[in-house]
Design a protein around this motif. Structure first.
Motif, mmCIF file in Angstrom:
data_model
loop_
_atom_site.group_PDB
_atom_site.id
_atom_site.type_symbol
_atom_site.label_atom_id
_atom_site.label_comp_id
_atom_site.label_asym_id
_atom_site.label_seq_id
_atom_site.Cartn_x
_atom_site.Cartn_y
_atom_site.Cartn_z
ATOM 1 N N MET A 1 0.850 -1.204 0.000
ATOM 2 C CA MET A 1 0.000 0.000 0.000
ATOM 3 C C MET A 1 0.872 1.236 0.000
ATOM 4 N N SER A 2 0.380 2.301 -0.625
ATOM 5 C CA SER A 2 1.139 3.533 -0.666
ATOM 6 C C SER A 2 1.256 4.118 0.719
ATOM 7 N N GLY A 3 2.378 4.788 0.973
ATOM 8 C CA GLY A 3 2.601 5.408 2.270
ATOM 9 C C GLY A 3 3.322 4.505 3.242
ATOM 10 N N GLU A 4 3.409 3.189 2.920
ATOM 11 C CA GLU A 4 4.120 2.276 3.800
ATOM 12 C C GLU A 4 5.591 2.244 3.425
ATOM 13 N N GLY A 5 6.419 1.682 4.304
ATOM 14 C CA GLY A 5 7.835 1.555 4.038
ATOM 15 C C GLY A 5 8.096 0.475 3.009
ATOM 16 N N PRO A 6 9.365 0.261 2.690
ATOM 17 C CA PRO A 6 9.712 -0.754 1.700
ATOM 18 C C PRO A 6 9.289 -2.146 2.157
ATOM 19 N N SER A 7 8.920 -2.975 1.190
ATOM 20 C CA SER A 7 8.507 -4.342 1.497
ATOM 21 C C SER A 7 9.720 -5.177 1.895
ATOM 22 N N LEU A 8 9.446 -6.377 2.429
ATOM 23 C CA LEU A 8 10.530 -7.284 2.811
ATOM 24 C C LEU A 8 11.389 -7.611 1.598
ATOM 25 N N ARG A 9 10.767 -7.817 0.460
ATOM 26 C CA ARG A 9 11.515 -8.119 -0.762
ATOM 27 C C ARG A 9 12.426 -6.959 -1.144
ATOM 28 N N GLU A 10 11.907 -5.746 -1.040
ATOM 29 C CA GLU A 10 12.714 -4.569 -1.373
ATOM 30 C C GLU A 10 13.875 -4.404 -0.396
ATOM 31 N N ARG A 11 13.618 -4.663 0.887
ATOM 32 C CA ARG A 11 14.693 -4.550 1.880
ATOM 33 C C ARG A 11 15.783 -5.585 1.622
ATOM 34 N N ARG A 12 15.364 -6.804 1.298
ATOM 35 C CA ARG A 12 16.352 -7.850 1.014
ATOM 36 C C ARG A 12 17.162 -7.507 -0.234
ATOM 37 N N ARG A 13 16.499 -6.959 -1.242
ATOM 38 C CA ARG A 13 17.211 -6.567 -2.458
ATOM 39 C C ARG A 13 18.247 -5.486 -2.144
ATOM 40 N N ALA A 14 17.843 -4.499 -1.336
ATOM 41 C CA ALA A 14 18.761 -3.418 -0.971
ATOM 42 C C ALA A 14 19.935 -3.955 -0.155
ATOM 43 N N GLU A 15 19.658 -4.902 0.749
ATOM 44 C CA GLU A 15 20.730 -5.495 1.554
ATOM 45 C C GLU A 15 21.710 -6.266 0.674
ATOM 46 N N THR A 16 21.179 -6.990 -0.305
ATOM 47 C CA THR A 16 22.052 -7.730 -1.223
ATOM 48 C C THR A 16 22.908 -6.777 -2.039
ATOM 49 N N GLN A 17 22.317 -5.691 -2.514
ATOM 50 C CA GLN A 17 23.067 -4.693 -3.273
ATOM 51 C C GLN A 17 24.194 -4.097 -2.437
ATOM 52 N N ARG A 18 23.869 -3.746 -1.188
ATOM 53 C CA ARG A 18 24.889 -3.171 -0.310
ATOM 54 C C ARG A 18 26.017 -4.166 -0.059
ATOM 55 N N MET A 19 25.654 -5.429 0.145
ATOM 56 C CA MET A 19 26.660 -6.461 0.413
ATOM 57 C C MET A 19 27.581 -6.658 -0.790
ATOM 58 N N ILE A 20 27.006 -6.761 -1.972
ATOM 59 C CA ILE A 20 27.811 -6.949 -3.183
ATOM 60 C C ILE A 20 28.698 -5.733 -3.418
ATOM 61 N N GLN A 21 28.129 -4.551 -3.276
ATOM 62 C CA GLN A 21 28.909 -3.333 -3.515
ATOM 63 C C GLN A 21 30.032 -3.190 -2.504
ATOM 64 N N SER A 22 29.802 -3.593 -1.264
ATOM 65 C CA SER A 22 30.841 -3.529 -0.246
ATOM 66 C C SER A 22 32.014 -4.431 -0.606
ATOM 67 N N HIS A 23 31.723 -5.647 -1.053
ATOM 68 C CA HIS A 23 32.793 -6.557 -1.472
ATOM 69 C C HIS A 23 33.527 -6.000 -2.689
ATOM 70 N N ALA A 24 32.770 -5.441 -3.626
ATOM 71 C CA ALA A 24 33.393 -4.883 -4.831
ATOM 72 C C ALA A 24 34.337 -3.746 -4.478
ATOM 73 N N MET A 25 33.901 -2.862 -3.602
ATOM 74 C CA MET A 25 34.736 -1.717 -3.246
ATOM 75 C C MET A 25 36.003 -2.168 -2.546
ATOM 76 N N ARG A 26 35.909 -3.199 -1.702
ATOM 77 C CA ARG A 26 37.108 -3.702 -1.027
ATOM 78 C C ARG A 26 38.103 -4.264 -2.044
ATOM 79 N N LEU A 27 37.585 -5.039 -2.995
ATOM 80 C CA LEU A 27 38.465 -5.622 -4.009
ATOM 81 C C LEU A 27 39.068 -4.550 -4.910
ATOM 82 N N PHE A 28 38.260 -3.583 -5.318
ATOM 83 C CA PHE A 28 38.766 -2.508 -6.176
ATOM 84 C C PHE A 28 39.855 -1.711 -5.448
ATOM 85 N N THR A 29 39.641 -1.483 -4.160
ATOM 86 C CA THR A 29 40.612 -0.712 -3.373
ATOM 87 C C THR A 29 41.901 -1.504 -3.158
ATOM 88 N N ASP A 30 41.767 -2.781 -2.875
ATOM 89 C CA ASP A 30 42.940 -3.607 -2.564
ATOM 90 C C ASP A 30 43.729 -4.018 -3.806
#
Length: 206
Positions: A1-30
């Protein structure tokens, strides 16, 4: 419904994106951006290469992608409509940056979002391919701002003025971001952006 926060699926997707990007940044930096492949990122993150590409269509997106355009669009649309365009956009950029960075350095530990942004900026400064791709990313942010301000039936003159205001505010913000990265993230970034906007428009954005 409109006005509610992100769904569980959206939160999991965002968490996966953050996790992948964090690993990528570490590898790119190292190991360096050019020496690190998407396969390396997938292996480090414990996911398939297809999963990485599902979240980040290109290798450049692993550095440049963020989730802030919808936030910026919503905030700029919510500001008082009688504000001058540059103030409406500029103040939104300052507040969105403050929100995105999370806790300040006065907290018990550095903000992960701040560390990630700093690492992304350093890579962008030092990698020609990322600097070129950044133009596409900035255009997407400009369009998000313009679309949020104009609605469905834009006036051509207002549309022109809005594009000019958005591009100028983002250019000022870009200069502030580069200075912040060059100084290792020590200055307060929202303050730097405010100073850049003040210099660009010769008016007080405090």
């Amino acid at each position: 419904m409109s006005g509610e926060g992100p769904s569980l699926r959206e939160r999991r997707r965002a968490e996966t994106q953050r996790m992948i990007q964090s690993h990528a940044m570490r590898l790119f930096t190292d190991h360096g951006y050019d020496a690190t492949t998407v396969n390396h990122v997938a292996k480090s993150a414990g996911v398939s290469t297809m999963t990485v590409y599902r979240h980040f269509p290109t290798k450049e997106d692993l550095v440049l992608y963020d989730r802030y355009d919808p936030l910026i669009a919503a905030q700029v649309a919510a500001r008082p409509p009688d504000e001058p365009l540059v103030r409406r956009i500029g103040q939104t950029l300052v507040e969105a940056t403050r929100l995105a960075l999370g806790p300040t350095d006065s907290g018990p530990s550095p903000s992960p979002e701040k560390d990630l942004l700093l690492a992304r900026l350093r890579l962008m400064i030092n990698t020609p391919a990322l600097r070129a791709h950044h133009l596409d990313s900035q255009f997407a942010t400009q369009k998000a701002i313009v679309d949020a301000l104009l609605g469905d039936t834009p006036d051509p003159d207002l549309e022109f003025q809005t594009w000019v205001a958005a591009s100028t505010c983002l250019a000022a913000m870009h200069v502030a971001l580069m200075k912040w990265a060059q100084e290792d993230g020590h200055p307060d970034l929202p303050t730097l952006i405010t100073q850049a906007l003040t210099a660009a428009f010769n008016e007080d954005f405090n």
